[in-house]
Design an enzyme around this catalytic site. Structure first.
Site, PDB file in Angstrom:
ATOM      1  N   LYS A   5      14.860  -8.291  -1.251  1.00  0.00           N
ATOM      2  CA  LYS A   5      14.114  -9.408  -0.665  1.00  0.00           C
ATOM      3  C   LYS A   5      12.815  -9.600  -1.421  1.00  0.00           C
ATOM      4  CE  LYS A   5      11.250 -10.955   3.012  1.00  0.00           C
ATOM      5  NZ  LYS A   5      10.316 -11.395   1.974  1.00  0.00           N
ATOM      6  N   GLU A  20       5.829   2.402  -0.074  1.00  0.00           N
ATOM      7  CA  GLU A  20       4.676   2.371  -0.981  1.00  0.00           C
ATOM      8  C   GLU A  20       3.699   1.375  -0.369  1.00  0.00           C
ATOM      9  OE1 GLU A  20       4.374   4.355  -3.419  1.00  0.00           O
ATOM     10  OE2 GLU A  20       6.394   4.915  -4.015  1.00  0.00           O
ATOM     11  N   CYS A  60      -2.546  -2.098  -5.349  1.00  0.00           N
ATOM     12  CA  CYS A  60      -2.704  -0.994  -4.414  1.00  0.00           C
ATOM     13  C   CYS A  60      -3.364   0.208  -5.078  1.00  0.00           C
ATOM     14  CB  CYS A  60      -1.340  -0.615  -3.862  1.00  0.00           C
ATOM     15  SG  CYS A  60      -0.134  -0.516  -5.169  1.00  0.00           S
ATOM     16  N   GLU A  88      -9.069  -2.041   2.515  1.00  0.00           N
ATOM     17  CA  GLU A  88      -8.481  -2.533   1.269  1.00  0.00           C
ATOM     18  C   GLU A  88      -8.768  -4.026   1.172  1.00  0.00           C
ATOM     19  OE1 GLU A  88      -4.170  -2.931   1.005  1.00  0.00           O
ATOM     20  OE2 GLU A  88      -4.243  -1.901  -0.923  1.00  0.00           O
TER      21      GLU A  88
HETATM   22  P1  NAD Z   1       3.219  -7.424   3.316  1.00  0.00           P
HETATM   23  O1  NAD Z   1       3.403  -6.116   3.965  1.00  0.00           O
HETATM   24  O2  NAD Z   1       2.655  -8.538   4.103  1.00  0.00           O
HETATM   25  O3  NAD Z   1       4.619  -7.969   2.766  1.00  0.00           O
HETATM   26  C1  NAD Z   1       5.424  -7.193   1.904  1.00  0.00           C
HETATM   27  C2  NAD Z   1       6.860  -7.642   2.051  1.00  0.00           C
HETATM   28  O4  NAD Z   1       7.292  -7.346   3.368  1.00  0.00           O
HETATM   29  C3  NAD Z   1       7.084  -9.141   1.846  1.00  0.00           C
HETATM   30  O5  NAD Z   1       8.311  -9.354   1.200  1.00  0.00           O
HETATM   31  C4  NAD Z   1       7.144  -9.657   3.283  1.00  0.00           C
HETATM   32  O6  NAD Z   1       7.905 -10.834   3.410  1.00  0.00           O
HETATM   33  C5  NAD Z   1       7.834  -8.500   3.972  1.00  0.00           C
HETATM   34  N1  NAD Z   1       7.588  -8.437   5.414  1.00  0.00           N
HETATM   35  C6  NAD Z   1       6.537  -8.918   6.116  1.00  0.00           C
HETATM   36  N2  NAD Z   1       6.706  -8.672   7.435  1.00  0.00           N
HETATM   37  C7  NAD Z   1       7.888  -8.027   7.559  1.00  0.00           C
HETATM   38  C8  NAD Z   1       8.599  -7.493   8.662  1.00  0.00           C
HETATM   39  N3  NAD Z   1       8.145  -7.606   9.909  1.00  0.00           N
HETATM   40  N4  NAD Z   1       9.764  -6.865   8.431  1.00  0.00           N
HETATM   41  C9  NAD Z   1      10.233  -6.727   7.175  1.00  0.00           C
HETATM   42  N5  NAD Z   1       9.606  -7.224   6.088  1.00  0.00           N
HETATM   43  C10 NAD Z   1       8.440  -7.858   6.276  1.00  0.00           C
HETATM   44  O7  NAD Z   1       2.374  -7.125   2.005  1.00  0.00           O
HETATM   45  P2  NAD Z   1       1.892  -8.157   0.896  1.00  0.00           P
HETATM   46  O8  NAD Z   1       0.768  -8.930   1.482  1.00  0.00           O
HETATM   47  O9  NAD Z   1       3.049  -8.883   0.312  1.00  0.00           O
HETATM   48  O10 NAD Z   1       1.358  -7.162  -0.233  1.00  0.00           O
HETATM   49  C11 NAD Z   1       0.086  -6.618  -0.213  1.00  0.00           C
HETATM   50  C12 NAD Z   1       0.100  -5.202   0.292  1.00  0.00           C
HETATM   51  O11 NAD Z   1       1.069  -4.448  -0.418  1.00  0.00           O
HETATM   52  C13 NAD Z   1      -1.197  -4.489   0.086  1.00  0.00           C
HETATM   53  O12 NAD Z   1      -1.553  -3.756   1.229  1.00  0.00           O
HETATM   54  C14 NAD Z   1      -0.911  -3.542  -1.061  1.00  0.00           C
HETATM   55  O13 NAD Z   1      -1.732  -2.418  -1.120  1.00  0.00           O
HETATM   56  C15 NAD Z   1       0.505  -3.216  -0.855  1.00  0.00           C
HETATM   57  N6  NAD Z   1       1.132  -2.789  -2.107  1.00  0.00           N
HETATM   58  C16 NAD Z   1       1.423  -1.474  -2.286  1.00  0.00           C
HETATM   59  C17 NAD Z   1       1.966  -1.037  -3.483  1.00  0.00           C
HETATM   60  C18 NAD Z   1       2.290   0.418  -3.723  1.00  0.00           C
HETATM   61  O14 NAD Z   1       2.998   0.710  -4.667  1.00  0.00           O
HETATM   62  N7  NAD Z   1       1.801   1.339  -2.925  1.00  0.00           N
HETATM   63  C19 NAD Z   1       2.226  -1.949  -4.483  1.00  0.00           C
HETATM   64  C20 NAD Z   1       1.924  -3.280  -4.257  1.00  0.00           C
HETATM   65  C21 NAD Z   1       1.380  -3.699  -3.057  1.00  0.00           C
END
Ligand code: NAD
Length: 500
Positions: free
Chosen positions: A190, A264, A299, A401
């Site tokens: 996804k 992650e 991140c 963050e």
């Molecule tokens: P997010 O958690 O809002 O979304 C991530 C993904 O999850 C998207 O595809 C979204 O559609 C999906 N999602 C949202 N709600 C969901 C639910 N209820 N059930 C299942 N899937 C759902 O995060 P974002 O805003 O896309 O990304 C930013 C965040 O990601 C930051 O906190 C960042 O630190 C983190 N991040 C972590 C890493 C890592 O490797 N640790 C890498 C990149 C980003």
């Protein structure tokens, strides 16, 4: 703005922008509901660059069923079949790397030269690496005596549900997809709704080398397609990258269903500068670790900078000069060092942090502090590099963050104090230590509560390394062979009585 990729599978007429459907069972199909989402480039507010099918529960179900059907034959192949497929995908991705990089710049806002191209190069490396280690999914035999053959098999888990964020979609797809496939799993992927285009193009490339159903990919909203994937009983493993908040929900569902999950999540990463670190390579290293070239939307950004009091003013001065010289602009412009933040919501959230920083009398604005107020940058979601000095570790800006180009600088004197402050966070993803005295830097590195420490360098993940977080930054490891074995296989023990 440069013309965008028109995908070969664009099937639905939707005006003058390309429309992307979804890959299910080897075919590109619209969502069952027919729903489409606009993809807006962060470079120009409101400019729609594509429409993507919005997957719903029914579509997710079809994708999971396709992946289940493909699992038996795919996992039953000799590993060299999977190896060849992944190696060919690596070559094909490399051949189309400029197209992928331009698309990723257009939908994520990450600058082409500094971010999007290197991200595609990492993706190619990841497919090659996991092709190379595909034969290492090996079990063990026990010296169990002449009358027994006792051995283990590392078997794939089944269908992997992989969920991506928008900030680095290709690289993070590269952490998950080739590792899962190399180990014999099939995948339902996804993409994040804000930046799905390069992931869909990657899926298109992969599909040319994989049997139908082995990789399925779509875009969709988190609460619809994401939730449907997390809750689907046909998914055997969840691999999620995104926010800590959503990650907790994924872990809860995985717990209820007793399926493994790797997560992650977020970070608020400390970067500790010892006085003997000062040299020509320090500021370029700090720049890289700040991830400002990715608008701070990383991140692993070293977003809490701990400067030793003896060198505080000198390093701050040099860093601010270097950060102030970075060019913010259209992500597709070769001159841009920094592109645009992903969307209006993220732009506004960063603005709120800037206001809080400016209004806090304890802190000084060493650089930036406000978004552009006029000129071409106001046409997109552009923020300028900001540095707040005089911060303390307990300040909100040092704890949350921000996910923007905002650095808080905290002075320190005693090693024990800086280690305590660095560890005083619910996150534990990455950390940076800068200094020439290796005894001291390594001892400090070992005391830090983070899954990934870099010493005297600030670059991104490299293939084969372990990558994952401590504490609220997640669980599980990616990018390495060990991470693949732990994350995408399960152990079966076989004990055989030999009659002799
Ligand atoms: P997010 O958690 O809002 O979304 C991530 C993904 O999850 C998207 O595809 C979204 O559609 C999906 N999602 C949202 N709600 C969901 C639910 N209820 N059930 C299942 N899937 C759902 O995060 P974002 O805003 O896309 O990304 C930013 C965040 O990601 C930051 O906190 C960042 O630190 C983190 N991040 C972590 C890493 C890592 O490797 N640790 C890498 C990149 C980003």
């Amino acid at each position: 703005m440069t013309a965008l990729h028109t995908p070969a599978h664009a099937g639905i007429p939707a005006g003058d922008v390309p429309t992307w459907t979804m890959l299910v069972d080897g075919a590109w199909t619209p969502a069952a509901s027919g729903a489409l989402d606009d993809v807006v480039t962060p470079a120009h507010r409101g400019r729609v660059i594509a429409r993507v099918a919005r997957a719903g529960r029914e579509d997710v179900d079809r994708a999971v069923r396709a992946a289940r059907a493909a699992f038996g034959p795919w996992s039953g192949e000799h590993f060299t079949v999977r190896q060849r497929a992944l190696a060919r995908i690596a070559d094909a991705v490399e051949a189309r790397s400029e197209e992928l990089a331009r698309l990723t710049a257009a939908d994520t806002g990450n600058a082409l030269r500094t971010q999007a191209r290197p991200e595609v190069a990492t993706l190619v490396d990841l497919f090659r690496y996991f092709a190379g280690v595909a034969g290492e999914v090996k079990g063990t035999t026990l010296p169990a005596g002449d009358g027994q053959l006792q051995y283990t098999r590392l078997e794939p888990l089944g269908v992997v549900g992989a969920i991506l964020p928008w900030n680095s979609p290709l690289m993070i797809a590269g952490f998950k997809v080739p590792a899962a496939l190399a180990a014999g799993n099939t995948v339902v992927l996804k993409a994040a709704e804000d930046a799905p285009l390069s992931v869909l193009l990657l899926a298109e490339i992969c599909a040319g080398f994989l049997p139908p159903g082995v990789l399925n990919a779509f875009s969709g909203l988190g609460r619809e397609a994401g939730a449907a994937l997390v809750e689907h009983p046909g998914v055997d493993k969840l691999s999620f990258t995104g926010s800590t908040e959503v990650g907790r929900g994924v872990a809860r569902h995985a717990g209820e269903r007793l399926v493994p999950a790797s997560l992650e999540l977020g970070g608020k990463n400390p970067s500790i500068v010892f006085p003997d670190a000062v040299g020509d390579d320090l500021v370029p290293g700090l720049l890289a670790s700040s991830r400002f070239a990715r608008q701070g939307q990383s991140c692993t950004a070293g977003s809490r900078l701990f400067l030793h009091e003896d060198v505080h003013d000198e390093v701050l001065d040099r860093l601010v000069t270097a950060m102030g010289a970075l060019t913010v602009g259209d992500p597709l412009d070769e001159a841009s060092d920094i592109g645009a933040v992903i969307n209006a919501k993220q732009f506004g959230a960063i603005d709120d942090y800037l206001r809080a920083g400016r209004e806090d009398p304890a802190m000084s604005t060493a650089l930036g502090g406000t978004a552009p107020v006029d000129g071409p940058l106001t046409e997109g979601y552009y923020h300028l590099p900001t540095v707040f000095s005089g911060a303390r570790n307990e300040f909100r800006l040092a704890r949350e963050e921000i996910f923007g180009p905002v650095l808080v600088v905290i002075p320190w004197r005693e090693v024990d104090d800086v280690v305590r402050m660095a560890n005083d966070s619910h996150y534990g993803l990455a950390a940076y230590v800068w200094g020439r005295d290796l005894d001291r830097t390594l001892t400090t590195a070992h005391r830090l509560q983070a899954g990934w420490i870099q010493v005297n360098q600030g670059g991104g993940q490299v293939v084969g390394q372990s990558y994952g977080g401590y504490k609220d930054s997640g669980m599980g490891r990616e990018v390495s062979l060990e991470g693949m074995l732990a994350g995408f296989t399960q152990t079966k023990q076989v004990n055989v009585r030999l009659r002799g």
